[in-house]
Design an enzyme around this catalytic site. Structure first.
Site, mmCIF file in Angstrom:
data_model
loop_
_atom_site.group_PDB
_atom_site.id
_atom_site.type_symbol
_atom_site.label_atom_id
_atom_site.label_comp_id
_atom_site.label_asym_id
_atom_site.label_seq_id
_atom_site.Cartn_x
_atom_site.Cartn_y
_atom_site.Cartn_z
ATOM 1 N N ASP A 67 0.899 -1.059 0.002
ATOM 2 C CA ASP A 67 0.086 -0.239 -0.073
ATOM 3 C C ASP A 67 0.806 1.298 -0.049
ATOM 4 O O ASP A 67 1.797 1.338 0.624
ATOM 5 C CB ASP A 67 -0.861 -0.300 1.185
ATOM 6 C CG ASP A 67 -1.784 0.965 1.423
ATOM 7 O OD1 ASP A 67 -2.445 1.395 0.177
ATOM 8 O OD2 ASP A 67 -2.204 1.569 2.518
ATOM 9 N N HIS A 81 -9.642 5.504 0.253
ATOM 10 C CA HIS A 81 -8.569 5.744 1.140
ATOM 11 C C HIS A 81 -9.200 6.487 2.326
ATOM 12 O O HIS A 81 -10.234 7.292 2.305
ATOM 13 C CB HIS A 81 -7.385 6.289 0.534
ATOM 14 C CG HIS A 81 -6.565 5.287 -0.281
ATOM 15 N ND1 HIS A 81 -5.426 4.804 0.152
ATOM 16 C CD2 HIS A 81 -6.890 4.772 -1.448
ATOM 17 C CE1 HIS A 81 -5.014 4.033 -0.609
ATOM 18 N NE2 HIS A 81 -5.802 3.741 -1.583
ATOM 19 N N GLY A 82 -8.468 5.981 3.399
ATOM 20 C CA GLY A 82 -9.088 6.998 4.514
ATOM 21 C C GLY A 82 -10.170 6.796 4.990
ATOM 22 O O GLY A 82 -11.040 7.483 5.599
HETATM 23 O O1 G3H Z 1 -4.212 3.285 2.670
HETATM 24 C C1 G3H Z 1 -4.780 3.193 3.777
HETATM 25 C C2 G3H Z 1 -6.092 3.831 3.936
HETATM 26 O O2 G3H Z 1 -6.210 4.838 3.379
HETATM 27 C C3 G3H Z 1 -6.003 3.995 5.555
HETATM 28 O O3 G3H Z 1 -6.518 5.007 5.698
HETATM 29 O O4 G3H Z 1 -5.924 4.976 8.330
HETATM 30 O O5 G3H Z 1 -7.598 6.641 7.464
HETATM 31 O O6 G3H Z 1 -8.304 4.327 7.468
HETATM 32 P P1 G3H Z 1 -7.229 5.417 7.453
HETATM 33 ZN ZN ZN Z 2 -4.508 5.307 1.843
#
Ligand code: G3H
Ligand code: ZN
Length: 273
Positions: free
Chosen positions: A79, A201-202
């Protein structure tokens, strides 16, 4: 059978959770949670996690071994890789997919760098995700206002040959509250225009209700890291507070791992529709 390529478990129109592991306890808890939910899962290691360990090998091989021993399909994914060298190493180790993140570069440079990574990965049968629109928060600065333009995204996919695209639709990385406001209309337009699975993401900043709505609107791969770390840390903290004299890490790390596994199982029931 249990270690599968990401492309094998990503089905357009269906949500697939991708959970970030930092240490071995995350790896085993993610696999345990997926087995309890009887669901396929993507187990991913970020470039930042590799920096933490100082090398991809030890944690990467542990993830691959855990996937091979699982009773449900588990894909192992790199990732937010920021260097083609790390991508090549993951391919050599046996990862089934990578995300190459050149989203902070100007458009033309992002296209050129991503296309080179895609050419290498596809020669080895490895699936590639890239990002356009730069989802914020990776540097601690939240930028939920970033948006991916659908026409530019379609052009980017055609120019690079990527298999999936991370898009900016209202999330930001590492949110501690689950109150991000997603742009569902934009998700629908991206789904109709882009032609490859979309990646959110996020996703820790998104409520359960909106995660389910995001999948219905067109998001496919749902990346979650911070929400698992919150649960893991709460489990460790709670155990240490109740047992202030404990010194055996297996006790408190085990408490964190159990809580993380339960959260993985719960989130899979929200996302895998
Ligand atoms: O690539 C990983 C994710 O985008 C995780 O994001 O920590 O906000 O869940 P997060
Ligand atoms: Zn991410």
């Amino acid at each position: 059978m249990p270690l599968v390529g990401t492309g094998r478990i990503i089905e357009p129109g269906r949500g697939c959770a991708a959970f970030n592991a930092i240490q071995l306890e995350h790896v085993t808890a993610i696999v345990d949670g997926a087995q309890a939910a009887n669901s396929p899962v993507v187990l991913q290691l970020s470039h930042n996690a590799v920096r933490y360990h100082g090398a991809l090998g030890p944690i990467g091989l542990a993830a691959l071994a855990a996937a091979r021993a699982a009773t449900v399909p588990v894909a192992v994914h790199l990732d937010h890789a920021e260097s083609p060298e790390l991508v090549r190493e993951a391919v050599e180790l046996g990862f089934g997919s990578v995300m190459f993140d050149a989203s902070s570069l100007p458009y033309a440079d992002n296209v050129r760098a991503t296309r080179e990574v895609v050419e290498h990965c596809h020669r080895h049968g490895v699936w590639v995700e890239a990002e356009l629109g730069e989802v914020g928060g990776k540097d601690g600065v939240h930028a939920p206002g970033a948006r991916t333009d659908p026409a530019e995204a379609a052009e980017f996919v055609a120019a690079t040959g990527v298999d999936a695209l991370a898009v900016a639709v209202g999330t930001s990385h590492a949110m501690l509250t689950r109150d991000a406001r997603l742009d569902f209309d934009l998700i629908g337009r991206l789904r109709d225009t882009v032609g490859v699975p979309l990646v959110l993401h996020g996703s820790s900043g998104v409520s359960d209700t909106d995660l389910a709505k995001a999948v219905s609107a067109g998001m496919t791969k749902i990346n979650i890291a911070t929400q698992l770390n919150k649960e893991f840390t709460a489990g460790v903290r709670d155990y240490c507070e109740r047992h202030p004299d404990v010194v055996d890490p297996r006790k408190y790390l085990g408490a964190g791992r159990d809580r993380l596994a339960a959260e993985v199982e719960r989130l899979l029931s929200v996302i895998r529709q």
